[in-house]
Design a protein around this motif. Structure first.
Motif, short mmCIF file in Angstrom:
data_model
loop_
_atom_site.label_atom_id
_atom_site.label_comp_id
_atom_site.label_asym_id
_atom_site.label_seq_id
_atom_site.Cartn_x
_atom_site.Cartn_y
_atom_site.Cartn_z
N ALA A 170 0.81 -1.36 -0.07
CA ALA A 170 -0.26 -0.16 -0.15
C ALA A 170 0.27 1.17 0.26
O ALA A 170 0.38 2.75 -0.49
CB ALA A 170 -0.64 0.53 1.02
N LEU A 222 2.00 1.45 -3.58
CA LEU A 222 1.14 2.12 -4.49
C LEU A 222 0.70 3.93 -4.26
O LEU A 222 0.63 4.39 -4.81
CB LEU A 222 -0.34 0.60 -4.31
N GLY A 223 0.55 3.93 -2.65
CA GLY A 223 0.52 5.38 -2.92
C GLY A 223 1.87 5.79 -3.05
O GLY A 223 1.16 7.13 -3.65
N ARG A 254 0.92 6.82 -7.06
CA ARG A 254 -0.22 7.79 -7.09
C ARG A 254 0.36 8.80 -7.23
O ARG A 254 -0.39 9.82 -7.60
CB ARG A 254 -1.24 7.09 -5.61
N ARG A 255 0.91 9.67 -5.90
CA ARG A 255 1.73 10.87 -5.77
C ARG A 255 2.46 10.92 -6.68
O ARG A 255 2.33 11.96 -7.00
CB ARG A 255 2.18 11.18 -4.27
N ASP A 275 -0.43 12.44 -9.16
CA ASP A 275 -0.48 13.74 -9.48
C ASP A 275 0.22 14.09 -8.87
O ASP A 275 -0.12 15.94 -8.95
CB ASP A 275 -1.69 13.58 -7.74
N ALA A 329 -4.66 -3.45 -5.73
CA ALA A 329 -3.71 -2.77 -6.28
C ALA A 329 -3.78 -1.48 -7.88
O ALA A 329 -3.93 -0.57 -8.11
CB ALA A 329 -2.39 -3.68 -6.81
N SER A 357 -6.92 -0.81 -8.09
CA SER A 357 -7.86 0.45 -7.63
C SER A 357 -7.03 1.39 -7.32
O SER A 357 -7.58 2.58 -7.65
CB SER A 357 -8.58 0.05 -6.12
N TYR A 358 -6.01 1.60 -7.52
CA TYR A 358 -5.30 3.05 -7.11
C TYR A 358 -4.89 3.49 -8.75
O TYR A 358 -4.24 4.92 -8.36
CB TYR A 358 -4.03 2.88 -6.73
N ASP A 361 -5.61 5.51 -12.41
CA ASP A 361 -7.02 6.19 -13.26
C ASP A 361 -7.53 5.52 -13.89
O ASP A 361 -8.53 5.54 -14.39
CB ASP A 361 -6.43 7.12 -14.20
N ASP A 409 -11.93 6.02 -13.38
CA ASP A 409 -11.65 5.37 -11.52
C ASP A 409 -12.03 3.99 -10.89
O ASP A 409 -13.45 4.20 -10.24
CB ASP A 409 -12.60 6.52 -11.52
N THR A 466 -12.97 0.72 -8.15
CA THR A 466 -12.82 0.85 -7.21
C THR A 466 -12.18 -0.44 -6.97
O THR A 466 -12.72 -1.60 -8.28
CB THR A 466 -14.22 1.33 -6.46
#
Length: 262
Positions: free
Chosen positions: A195, A198-199, A202-203, A206, A221, A223-224, A226, A242, A244
């Protein structure tokens, strides 16, 4: 049929600047005649710049093959692929090596760190090999993004698996590639470390504007991301925005049911 010739700037160009990678009629097969196996079957795909795209599908669906072909790690049987404005298909070995070095980042299950180098040396190694000096401001941003500031002088054996994968992520980001490909990048990690990675990915999309393509079998995984592309029998059969984890799990269940009834 959409072909490269119908795209803007088709004379050797990938065309759309909003697309980081593009494939047209990509086919990959192994063997001949009776033994021929088609891993990718005339796939058309656009990878949007500045997005996190996950590729999923059952075992043998062609998801890893698609990623390897898009990244220039494997050749195609037919079709055309671009990274940015550069057509990958047809490049000579030296040109392909330079493209992968300068424009593409890779993150795999195996961290591929050199045990004799510390974290920061592993992060800058590809640039050192290429004879390029890192952008110090960017390097600092990357290190802060992946939370490695206090561990830069530690060697891989002094780091946990999650920390080693953070080093691998930072190494991929540090050279500011046009696109990063990840093949099950959290596959060897426990759920908490996975996690975290993956975070960070994602960052990086973004906050840093990175483009990431990740092959995964894990609905959490995915779900992170787009967007999730689903492959079955060498073809893209669905494109979910998007996602989930629940939606991805439900979609994957349809593949399992199909496999049991086929």
């Amino acid at each position: 049929m959409t072909t490269a010739e119908t795209l803007p700037g088709a004379s050797g160009s990938g065309g759309d600047s909003a697309v980081a990678a593009r494939g047209r009629q990509v086919t990959k097969s192994y063997g001949t005649e009776e033994t021929r196996v088609v891993a990718l079957d005339a796939v058309d795909v656009d990878i949007v710049r500045g997005q996190f795209t996950a590729i999923m599908g059952p075992s043998g669906s062609g998801k890893s093959t698609l990623m390897h072909c898009l990244a220039g790690l494997d050749t195609v049987t037919s079709g055309r692929i671009w990274i940015g404005e550069t057509e990958v298909t047809g490049l000579k070995d030296k040109q392909l090596t330079r493209l992968r070095r300068d424009q593409i980042g890779f993150i795999f299950q195996a961290y591929n760190l050199l045990p004799t180098l510390n974290a920061i040396e592993n992060i800058t190694l590809p640039m050192d090999i290429a004879g390029r000096k890192p952008d110090q401001a960017w390097l600092t941003t990357v290190v802060e993004t992946v939370g490695l500031g206090s561990r830069l002088k530690h060697r891989p054996t002094q780091l946990s698996g999650g920390q080693q994968q953070r080093v691998a992520v930072a190494r991929a980001l540090a050279a500011r590639p046009d696109i990063i490909f990840g093949d099950e990048p959290t596959g060897n990690l426990d759920s908490r470390a996975g996690a975290e990675i993956l975070g960070f990915l994602r960052r990086s999309v973004d906050d840093l504007g990175q483009t990431i393509v990740m092959v995964t079998h894990d609905p959490v995984a995915a779900s992170y991301a787009d967007r999730v592309l689903y492959l079955a029998d060498g073809r893209i059969v669905d494109d979910m925005a998007d996602p989930t984890a629940e939606q991805v799990l439900e979609r994957m269940a349809t593949f399992d049911a199909r496999g049991r009834t086929s």
